[in-house]
Design an enzyme around this catalytic site. Structure first.
Site, PDB file in Angstrom:
ATOM      1  N   HIS A  44      74.963  39.367  39.161  1.00 31.51           N
ATOM      2  CA  HIS A  44      75.342  38.235  40.023  1.00 31.51           C
ATOM      3  C   HIS A  44      74.748  38.393  41.430  1.00 31.51           C
ATOM      4  CE1 HIS A  44      77.953  36.120  37.186  1.00 31.51           C
ATOM      5  NE2 HIS A  44      78.224  37.325  36.716  1.00 31.51           N
ATOM      6  N   SER A 140      70.468  37.180  27.083  1.00 31.71           N
ATOM      7  CA  SER A 140      69.492  36.133  27.416  1.00 31.71           C
ATOM      8  C   SER A 140      68.815  35.498  26.219  1.00 31.71           C
ATOM      9  CB  SER A 140      68.415  36.672  28.363  1.00 31.71           C
ATOM     10  OG  SER A 140      68.948  36.801  29.610  1.00 31.71           O
ATOM     11  N   SER A 141      69.627  35.137  25.239  1.00 28.23           N
ATOM     12  CA  SER A 141      69.059  34.392  24.106  1.00 28.23           C
ATOM     13  C   SER A 141      68.467  33.081  24.617  1.00 28.23           C
ATOM     14  CB  SER A 141      70.122  34.135  23.041  1.00 28.23           C
ATOM     15  OG  SER A 141      71.251  33.516  23.598  1.00 28.23           O
ATOM     16  N   ASP A 186      66.664  36.221  34.315  1.00 28.87           N
ATOM     17  CA  ASP A 186      66.454  36.261  32.863  1.00 28.87           C
ATOM     18  C   ASP A 186      65.073  35.740  32.484  1.00 28.87           C
ATOM     19  OD1 ASP A 186      69.042  37.012  33.116  1.00 28.87           O
ATOM     20  OD2 ASP A 186      69.912  35.282  32.106  1.00 28.87           O
TER      21      ASP A 186
HETATM   22  C1  GAF Z   1      73.253  35.112  33.742  1.00 27.94           C
HETATM   23  C2  GAF Z   1      72.318  34.280  34.611  1.00 27.94           C
HETATM   24  F1  GAF Z   1      71.517  33.494  33.815  1.00 27.94           F
HETATM   25  C3  GAF Z   1      71.479  35.172  35.494  1.00 27.94           C
HETATM   26  O1  GAF Z   1      70.682  34.389  36.354  1.00 27.94           O
HETATM   27  C4  GAF Z   1      72.352  36.125  36.315  1.00 27.94           C
HETATM   28  O2  GAF Z   1      73.003  35.448  37.357  1.00 27.94           O
HETATM   29  C5  GAF Z   1      73.355  36.832  35.405  1.00 27.94           C
HETATM   30  O3  GAF Z   1      74.077  35.916  34.589  1.00 27.94           O
HETATM   31  C6  GAF Z   1      74.345  37.638  36.196  1.00 27.94           C
HETATM   32  O4  GAF Z   1      73.712  38.699  36.840  1.00 27.94           O
HETATM   33  O5  GAF Z   1      72.542  35.900  32.849  1.00 27.94           O
END
Ligand code: GAF
Length: 375
Positions: A44, A140-141, A186
């Site tokens: 975050h 991150s699919s 991601d």
């Molecule tokens: C998700 C979001 F897509 C990222 O951008 C990032 O903020 C993450 O949460 C938290 O670190 O994967």
């Protein structure tokens, strides 16, 4: 990576077989893939213009297909746990409304990428998607689907091939078509990730420093809580808003510009929740820089300590963990040879990431399995 995940060759062969069954034509002309990611530390912080330290995974999304003379685009997903229709047909031309987000939800990522693709006049096409990135697992699919699809479109109708605009277009797709105001991490690591390296990404300058991760005595273990996370609810956007409010209350553009000293001095002007959110972000940015240094030096103990601090902060200050994730971290930390463990990704479910000595891997897996309650 556990051997029960199909490798790229197996995914590719599944996708080609399905394509043949559905479209009974020649083999697909185009085949591309893009990886999911695990974030080692820096959670975050990306939408606060801070640092993150993710690495690309051997878990990937594969897209195969090619142009068609049919009047529509057809995309079929073979993703195993999709609870929605696996096929979508829509027109590229007309008033553009067919590219508006809707159902099935998975297709919104595809539509979003088409909408933000930077070379106009795409041909109609047929495509099949397969993936080994667990859906809703915090790996991150969605970014891997966006990036794989963007790469697919590049093969159909090349753009200028620049990587950073590609990252930004995929991030935009997520904003406009999945309603997730995500940061850049991601999509960035899915495009720029390097084998056997983590990437220290400065989410302000968008410069990335590869950090080697090739020590054979070290293992990175990812454990899935099987609590499905969805960032489209109100919690993720709310965290982002709270950070923006905190920065603005402190007279800064982003929390990247705020020091802990400044936050402490302003404490009385901020409500408790705002203070805690800001404190997590400011300290997490600092932890991430320290962690990258520790990794470069081979100080795994220090790195592990920072991972645990990160998890505790995400649990107590940022409030994005859950019981299952906390249990996974606690169980991992009981095993000799484990350096550190933490939740990874947006939170509210998904996975944990653990850094440990290679020789402790079997013991760690067994101990975690026995000592956590399945959800
Ligand atoms: C998700 C979001 F897509 C990222 O951008 C990032 O903020 C993450 O949460 C938290 O670190 O994967």
């Amino acid at each position: 990576m556990g051997s029960n995940f199909p490798d790229v060759a197996a995914l590719l062969s599944d996708a080609c077989r399905l394509y043949g069954e559905l479209f009974a034509e020649e083999p697909p002309q185009v085949a591309v893939c893009a990886p999911g990611r695990v974030n080692l530390i820096g959670e975050h912080t990306d939408y606060n213009q801070g640092f993150v330290l993710p690495m690309a995974l051997p878990l990937v999304t594969v897209v195969v297909g090619g142009p068609t003379s049919a009047q529509e685009v057809t995309v079929v997903t073979a993703a195993k746990d999709a609870d929605e229709p696996r096929r979508v047909d829509f027109a590229l031309t007309g008033d553009g409304s067919s590219l508006s987000p809707g159902l099935p939800r998975w297709a919104n990522y595809v539509k979003g990428v088409i909408q933000h693709y930077r070379a106009p006049a795409l041909p109609n096409f047929r495509a099949v998607v397969t993936s080994s990135v667990p859906l809703g697992g915090g790996l991150s699919s969605s970014a891997s689907l966006e990036v794989a699809f963007y790469t697919f479109l590049q093969k159909l109708k090349p753009d200028d091939g620049e990587k950073l605009p590609k990252v930004l277009a995929c991030q935009q797709a997520e904003h406009t078509h999945a309603a997730v105001p995500c940061g850049i991490m991601d999509q960035f690591v899915s495009v720029f990730g390097r084998e056997r390296h983590a990437l220290l990404i400065d989410c302000r300058s968008l410069e990335a420093t590869p950090v080697p991760l090739a020590d054979p005595s070290l293992v990175i273990l990812i454990t899935n809580s099987n609590v499905k996370h969805s960032l489209t609810g109100s919690e993720y956007p709310m965290r982002r808003r709270q950070c923006e409010q905190a920065a603005s209350a402190l007279g800064k553009d982003s929390l990247r510009d705020v020091t802990m000293k400044e936050l402490e001095e302003a404490m009385e002007r901020l409500d408790d929740v705002t203070y805690r959110r800001a404190r997590h972000v400011i300290e997490e940015i600092e932890r991430t820089v320290q962690a990258a240094e520790a990794l470069k030096r081979g100080s795994y103990k220090k790195f592990g300590q920072l991972m645990v601090e990160s998890h505790n902060s995400l649990r107590n200050l940022y409030e994005v963990s859950c019981r299952e994730l906390d249990e996974l971290v606690s169980a991992a930390m009981e095993v000799e040879g484990v350096f550190g463990s933490r939740m990874t990704g947006g939170g509210f479910g998904g996975c944990t990431v653990t850094l440990l000595q290679a020789q402790a891997i079997d013991k760690a897996i067994q101990h975690i399995q026995v000592n956590t309650r399945p959800c």
